[in-house]
Write a protein that holds these residues in place. Structure first.
Motif, PDB file in Angstrom:
ATOM      1  N   GLU A  35       0.824  -1.209   0.000  1.00 17.48           N
ATOM      2  CA  GLU A  35       0.000   0.000   0.000  1.00 17.48           C
ATOM      3  C   GLU A  35       0.860   1.262   0.000  1.00 17.48           C
ATOM      4  OE1 GLU A  35      -2.363  -3.331   1.581  1.00 17.48           O
ATOM      5  OE2 GLU A  35      -0.427  -2.498   2.164  1.00 17.48           O
ATOM      6  N   SER A  36       1.972   1.236   0.738  1.00 19.59           N
ATOM      7  CA  SER A  36       2.804   2.436   0.825  1.00 19.59           C
ATOM      8  C   SER A  36       3.448   2.776  -0.507  1.00 19.59           C
ATOM      9  CB  SER A  36       3.888   2.264   1.905  1.00 19.59           C
ATOM     10  OG  SER A  36       4.887   1.358   1.490  1.00 19.59           O
ATOM     11  N   LEU A  37       3.563   1.797  -1.401  1.00 19.79           N
ATOM     12  CA  LEU A  37       4.118   2.029  -2.739  1.00 19.79           C
ATOM     13  C   LEU A  37       3.065   1.961  -3.833  1.00 19.79           C
ATOM     14  CD1 LEU A  37       7.566   0.205  -2.880  1.00 19.79           C
ATOM     15  CD2 LEU A  37       7.112   2.582  -3.472  1.00 19.79           C
ATOM     16  N   GLY A  38       1.815   1.717  -3.443  1.00 18.25           N
ATOM     17  CA  GLY A  38       0.762   1.621  -4.447  1.00 18.25           C
ATOM     18  C   GLY A  38       0.879   0.387  -5.311  1.00 18.25           C
TER      19      GLY A  38
ATOM     20  N   ALA B 157       8.921   3.956   0.231  1.00 23.87           N
ATOM     21  CA  ALA B 157       9.363   3.108   1.341  1.00 23.87           C
ATOM     22  C   ALA B 157      10.821   3.383   1.627  1.00 23.87           C
ATOM     23  CB  ALA B 157       9.164   1.637   0.990  1.00 23.87           C
ATOM     24  N   GLY B 158      11.166   3.417   2.907  1.00 23.62           N
ATOM     25  CA  GLY B 158      12.524   3.682   3.319  1.00 23.62           C
ATOM     26  C   GLY B 158      12.687   5.128   3.740  1.00 23.62           C
ATOM     27  N   VAL B 159      13.608   5.363   4.662  1.00 24.45           N
ATOM     28  CA  VAL B 159      13.888   6.699   5.170  1.00 24.45           C
ATOM     29  C   VAL B 159      15.322   7.051   4.815  1.00 24.45           C
ATOM     30  CG1 VAL B 159      14.088   8.109   7.262  1.00 24.45           C
ATOM     31  CG2 VAL B 159      12.221   6.460   7.031  1.00 24.45           C
TER      32      VAL B 159
ATOM     33  N   ASN C 139       7.732   6.897  -5.620  1.00 24.11           N
ATOM     34  CA  ASN C 139       7.024   7.029  -6.891  1.00 24.11           C
ATOM     35  C   ASN C 139       5.827   7.937  -6.671  1.00 24.11           C
ATOM     36  OD1 ASN C 139       6.519   6.569  -9.571  1.00 24.11           O
ATOM     37  ND2 ASN C 139       5.769   4.482  -9.342  1.00 24.11           N
ATOM     38  N   TYR C 140       5.177   8.342  -7.740  1.00 28.05           N
ATOM     39  CA  TYR C 140       3.903   9.051  -7.660  1.00 28.05           C
ATOM     40  C   TYR C 140       2.803   8.136  -8.171  1.00 28.05           C
ATOM     41  CZ  TYR C 140       6.585  13.404  -7.155  1.00 28.05           C
ATOM     42  OH  TYR C 140       7.436  14.382  -6.725  1.00 28.05           O
ATOM     43  N   PRO C 141       1.571   8.325  -7.696  1.00 30.20           N
ATOM     44  CA  PRO C 141       0.455   7.596  -8.308  1.00 30.20           C
ATOM     45  C   PRO C 141       0.431   7.826  -9.820  1.00 30.20           C
ATOM     46  CG  PRO C 141      -0.266   8.687  -6.296  1.00 30.20           C
ATOM     47  CD  PRO C 141       1.133   9.167  -6.562  1.00 30.20           C
TER      48      PRO C 141
END
Length: 616
Positions: free
Chosen positions: A45-48, A300-302, A565-567
């Motif tokens: 979900e966090s990356l779509g 994802a990732g900081v 990424n963007y949607p």
């Protein structure tokens, strides 16, 4: 090259007030645990991702993936004035009689711009920067006479002075540092010494220019914006070089989402006409995606913010952090350090106020709490540390490095298959765990499954999941996701576009479109039901016939820092540049050539092919 966001469980929403210009990460949180499953913010979900992206049976055969190649561009570094860079002149040995390619005086550039616009000389206009050309096309208000008089007075005051010469020298050093060759370390030290020792000399020049630049926003909005970046570069932070700061966070999504410009464009708006080269169009596309980015970012990732992180390693795995308990502890010198295991932390909480729950035992991560008081840089903080059992409080130094390890390989593997092979969108990666951030647009990959040595002396066939209790040696056993039943070992080659340019014209054969690669080893963790639930970076010991990969100056396994990424339906928002107008220019560049040529000699050997484009 790197911008901060806030996160909800499903999407990451950008906050414009929290953005930092540069090759920076869009900020989103990714919390991980000792038993490091994908986690709430390190999830499909966090990356779509698609609903079946973590289904091993569904994705395991897709070992190769490729979408349309992302195009190359520069990161439009701040030291070169972003897209206010007159790059054709700056990078040319032949000088122009009326236009400068390099310079430290904003006033001179504005005076030259005003003169070129008044003369309407086609070649002089074509040699301006992308920002100046856009401002010329879209701004109908002239720089007033009183402001021009102030600019001319400023030029007389500082032209040829030691302050101007020092700034030009520092700019040249940053440009050389941007090549990242064998002279980097010594030149970086030289840059810091010279910048610090000369700051009092050139600060008045910069301070006056900042005030003048604020008055230019109405008349040259995009140019003024990017000159502001140049002024900021030399106004602060002289102990660290900032050659890497730019808009690769705009170039990367633009190179994935916008078709490669094919021709220069003669943009016509009313009585105004100016040549926008292929390099100009790439720069404007990178700029609008970098500064007017969409409201929602997936990732994802900081960002890793610790220079030492790649050496603070146990079993080739970067630790969560360390507590410096000895006298004399300071950033870069952590005395009597104790490894900590973090139970909870919000990397984007404000300091002071951010609270970290941790322990010294990987099986008990809730014994202590640190309230961070001051950010000292390099992921070090002054903190009030409380023992939750005894209530004892101490002021200590703490370094937090979990962000340098938090990109989960299970999610990375799934993202490659889903976003590159299947949906053909690609994604952006910061490919190394340095403090500097270099965003790169990923467009291809190739996976090779590796054998796993088993306790009975045999080896599992590559790509066949092996029961966890059958693995001969697993240094990551304590960190496997709680419901791990089987693991699979993978070596993956990831291909992404690399920085090159800017060029007024790009070769039809694509020689100026360059790429780089990263190769990573990891194990995927599978549940009993065959779902990917986590993973660990690095090669298992004793893997038959395979040598471990080595990261530069690091004992940690090779791994990316973060991905985003963007949607798919996203587009840039409103701002200084009209995306609607820019898309019209871009579409014209993609149309069939009209056999029109523009002579830019002696700066270019060959005439530039262009297409006429009416913008009204």
């Amino acid at each position: 090259m790197r911008n901060l966001l806030q996160v909800s469980p499903l999407v990451i929403v950008s906050l414009s007030s929290a953005l930092t210009a540069g090759c920076l990460q869009r900020s989103f949180n990714n919390r991980s645990e000792l038993k490091e499953s994908l986690g709430q913010f390190n999830s499909p979900e966090s990356l779509g991702l698609s609903s079946n992206a973590l289904d091993w049976e569904s994705i395991h055969k897709e070992t190769k993936g490729e979408r349309a190649h992302a195009w190359s561009d520069t990161w439009w570094p701040h030291y070169a004035k972003g897209i206010a860079d007159r790059y054709t002149l700056r990078r040319n040995t032949k000088s122009s009689e009326n236009l400068s390619g390099r310079g430290a005086l904003l006033s001179r550039f504005v005076e030259q711009y005003v003169s070129a616009v008044a003369k309407k000389d086609p070649k002089e206009l074509a040699l301006l920067s992308p920002a100046e050309k856009y401002d010329y096309l879209t701004t109908d208000v002239e720089v007033p006479a009183n402001l021009m008089a102030r600019l001319q007075s400023y030029s007389k005051k500082y032209a040829g002075t030691p302050a101007e010469q020092v700034l030009l020298g520092l700019e040249n050093k940053l440009e050389k540092l941007g090549e990242y060759d064998e002279t980097y370390k010594s030149l970086n030290q030289e840059y810091a010494r010279e910048a610090n020792s000369s700051a009092n000399l050139f600060k008045p020049l910069l301070n006056e220019a900042v005030e003048l630049n604020s008055q230019l926003k109405k008349y040259l909005p995009v140019t003024s914006h990017d000159w502001g970046l140049w002024l900021d570069t030399f106004s602060w932070a002289h102990d660290e070089e900032w050659a890497w700061m730019g808009i690769c966070n705009g170039w990367s999504p633009a190179a994935l989402r916008e078709a490669k410009p094919l021709n220069s464009v003669m943009a016509i708006r009313g009585s105004k006409k100016v040549l926008l080269t292929e390099g100009d169009i790439r720069g404007l596309l990178s700029w609008v995606w970098g500064w007017q980015f969409p409201n929602v970012t997936l990732g994802a990732g900081v960002r890793c913010d610790a220079n030492e992180s790649r050496t603070i390693v146990k079993n080739r795995r970067i630790i969560d952090g360390r507590l410096c308990e000895g006298n004399g502890s300071r950033p870069g010198h952590c005395v009597a350090a104790n490894t900590i295991y973090i139970q909870s932390d919000d990397p984007f909480a404000r300091v002071p106020g951010r609270t970290v729950r941790f322990g010294f035992d990987p099986q008990n991560k809730t014994s202590h709490e640190a309230r961070l008081k001051t950010n000292l840089g390099n992921a070090y903080y002054e903190a009030e540390v409380r023992d939750l059992k005894s209530g004892e409080k101490r002021d200590l130094l703490i370094q937090l490095t979990q962000a340098c390890r938090d990109m989960n390989p299970g999610l990375f593997h799934a993202a490659l298959v889903d976003l590159v092979a299947r949906r053909k969108t690609g994604f952006v990666v910061d490919a190394d765990r340095y403090t500097q951030v270099w965003n790169q647009p990923v467009y291809a990959y190739e996976m090779t499954y590796l054998p796993i040595a088993k306790k009975d002396g045999s080896q599992a066939e590559p790509g066949i999941p092996v029961a966890l209790n059958e693995v001969r040696e697993d240094p990551y056993a304590a960190f496997r996701a709680e419901k791990t039943n089987h693991i699979v070992q993978v070596r993956t080659r990831v291909v992404y576009a690399a920085e090159n340019g800017p060029f007024a014209a790009y070769d039809a054969d694509g020689k100026k479109e360059i790429h780089e690669e990263m190769t990573v080893d990891y194990t995927l963790e599978l549940s009993k039901k065959g779902k990917i639930i986590g993973g660990e970076w690095g090669l298992l010991p004793g893997t038959p016939g395979v040598r471990p990969l080595k990261a530069s100056n690091s004992r940690a396994s090779v791994a990316p820092d973060f991905i985003w990424n963007y949607p798919e339906s996203s587009s840039p928002g409103k701002g200084l540049v009209s995306y609607k107008m820019l898309k019209k220019i871009h579409q014209c560049s993609l149309s069939k050539a009209q056999n029109l040529k523009f002579d830019l000699s002696p700066y270019l050997k060959e005439a530039v092919a262009y297409v006429e484009c009416e913008l009204d």
